[in-house]
Motif scaffolding. Sequence first.
Motif, PDB file in Angstrom:
ATOM      1  N   MET A 140      15.574  81.544 -41.883  1.00  0.00           N
ATOM      2  CA  MET A 140      16.481  80.564 -41.294  1.00  0.00           C
ATOM      3  C   MET A 140      16.784  80.909 -39.829  1.00  0.00           C
ATOM      4  SD  MET A 140      20.409  79.686 -42.522  1.00  0.00           S
ATOM      5  CE  MET A 140      19.991  79.690 -44.270  1.00  0.00           C
ATOM      6  N   ALA A 234      10.583  75.475 -35.840  1.00  0.00           N
ATOM      7  CA  ALA A 234      11.946  75.916 -35.511  1.00  0.00           C
ATOM      8  C   ALA A 234      12.974  74.859 -35.915  1.00  0.00           C
ATOM      9  CB  ALA A 234      12.054  76.230 -34.016  1.00  0.00           C
ATOM     10  N   HIS A 235      12.642  73.599 -35.699  1.00  0.00           N
ATOM     11  CA  HIS A 235      13.541  72.516 -36.129  1.00  0.00           C
ATOM     12  C   HIS A 235      13.712  72.551 -37.649  1.00  0.00           C
ATOM     13  CE1 HIS A 235      15.487  68.553 -35.906  1.00  0.00           C
ATOM     14  NE2 HIS A 235      14.822  68.267 -37.011  1.00  0.00           N
ATOM     15  N   ALA A 236      12.608  72.746 -38.344  1.00  0.00           N
ATOM     16  CA  ALA A 236      12.648  72.709 -39.817  1.00  0.00           C
ATOM     17  C   ALA A 236      13.456  73.867 -40.396  1.00  0.00           C
ATOM     18  CB  ALA A 236      11.224  72.731 -40.378  1.00  0.00           C
ATOM     19  N   ALA A 238      15.978  75.511 -39.017  1.00  0.00           N
ATOM     20  CA  ALA A 238      17.263  75.741 -38.343  1.00  0.00           C
ATOM     21  C   ALA A 238      18.371  76.117 -39.321  1.00  0.00           C
ATOM     22  CB  ALA A 238      17.663  74.505 -37.535  1.00  0.00           C
TER      23      ALA A 238
END
Lengths: 314, 314
Positions: A140, A234-236, A238
């Motif tokens: 995460m 990175a978006h996924a 977060a």
Amino acid sequence: MRLATLRDGTKDGRLVVVSPDGQACAPAPVRTLQEAMERWDELAPQLAAATNFPDPLDPAQIIAPLPRAWQWLDGSAFASHGELMDKALGIEPIKTDKPLMYQGTSDRFYGPTEDVRFPSEDLGIDFEGEFGVIVDAVPMATPAADCMKHIRLVVQINDWSLRKLAGPEMKTGFGWVQAKPPCAMAPFAVTPDELGDQWRNGRVCADLLVDWNGQRFGAANGEAMGFGFHELVAHACATRDLVAGTVIGSGTVSNANYREIGSSCIAERRGIELVDHGEPQTGFMHYGDSVRMQGTLADGHAPFGVIEQKVVKA
Amino acid sequence: MRLATLRDGTKDGRLVVVSPDGQACAPAPVRTLQEAMERWDELAPQLAAATNFPDPLDPAQIIAPLPRAWQWLDGSAFASHGELMDKALGIEPIKTDKPLMYQGTSDRFYGPTEDVRFPSEDLGIDFEGEFGVIVDAVPMATPAADCMKHIRLVVQINDWSLRKLAGPEMKTGFGWVQAKPPCAMAPFAVTPDELGDQWRNGRVCADLLVDWNGQRFGAANGEAMGFGFHELVAHACATRDLVAGTVIGSGTVSNANYREIGSSCIAERRGIELVDHGEPQTGFMHYGDSVRMQGTLADGHAPFGVIEQKVVKA
């Protein structure tokens, strides 16, 4: 290194390492690609060490390299696709400075030559040519720069879409369920080095050749992504850990010069027609129609192999 | 019949049949709940036949009955919740005559007493108390009436949500990725008959008692769903086969008399405060906060057991 999965009667199939010429394969030291993703650091060197490919590779036995995944998160990273889709679906232009991404069904990925079943021809049946990556476990809140090293494999995807359901589902804000049935994957999952210098900035800088019923429909290049795959990862991740074997998609490959090079989905062409002629002119797919997709490097090589699927009645 | 899964070092755990008093268990004739869902017709009679429960049931060893699933599709079937959320998130009221549903992450479900980790306290950390069902394999386009028989188990879910990310994600139309990290499940997955006549019309007609930091926060009843679970399953399978073990959620349990009985999530209370006072007054959760959820039948029995989780820093 190129990996494929062969039909063996189980849901996850049997992993093999593919020869450089794509004609033969070697047994993998692990049964499934999912297991390889979970133990990548340990197993990748063993997979890469294969130099002897004793078995002929029968295309009819090849299923999706990852026939099912625990997560499939698909981006929409090509700006020209987004603009045309807003028009085609009749929605307000989306305002956000983050990547666009939805969670799709991942309990199955169709094999590269598997027929795709739909319950009706009236749903706006459409293909979407994409590239994607498969990651190992990503903790995460990993920053984008550190996400690059978690990208272990690159794949080519056909994200089947039902356009008449897509606009109404988007308007709920809940994303797509009915409009996004399972996707298909091309035969080979490849390590980024297989793309040479056409893997740059977390982008697959290859042309995606798309043919509908034998006619060239598009040849857009993957370099035009507004966010690289590392930024999509990175978006996924977060607010969640990404489990090993998570698949992240680019969204429909699209370039700003779409009038010259065409499109990787029908809806986009309809968006262009709407702009040019006031209404869409191209219809969606019918039963019996076929689509072919081939990611192609500058030297003509097709590292992922070919997706070629036919639409049939469920 | 009530089923639980015990920690055994594997990702899917080990399935057990739980005694009527919830204090003991018997080994199951199959290793995991996923496998039981895939072979339900064959295995359910064997599971139901357990009358001898030789092992004490240690609550500390109980993880989610289905610790990971191939699909998690969550509805939003309570009208009063929808209306308050539109206000709380600042979005236009949603116009649709179909069930609302999104695809969520299903590669892990937290156990009933597992701490939940978030990277920041500033994301609007919120719980959402729900009921859910687990189906066996449902073929594409199965009508709602026929979906009822595919509902094999009923579960209780805490759908963790990050509200500051939820509104912006909804506005993209792509649904939630960052706003919806993994959910938790209560200890026991139960066959519908365990609810007696409080399983009606595909609805869990039980009160969901929700406590935040030891204070009663809500006691809404599951009967008020605008669509029954069989209708949610039919919506989910309209254009895809549902794999055995797919989990379908009700959305936050909510009743029109929310001013008397409270809410199953904080955002809903904030929506009420916005209406009553012009602005929200209740803050979201902080590190160290706890939430407790217990679905409760008219006779006081809690068939699913209790979710009790603490929020911690990732």
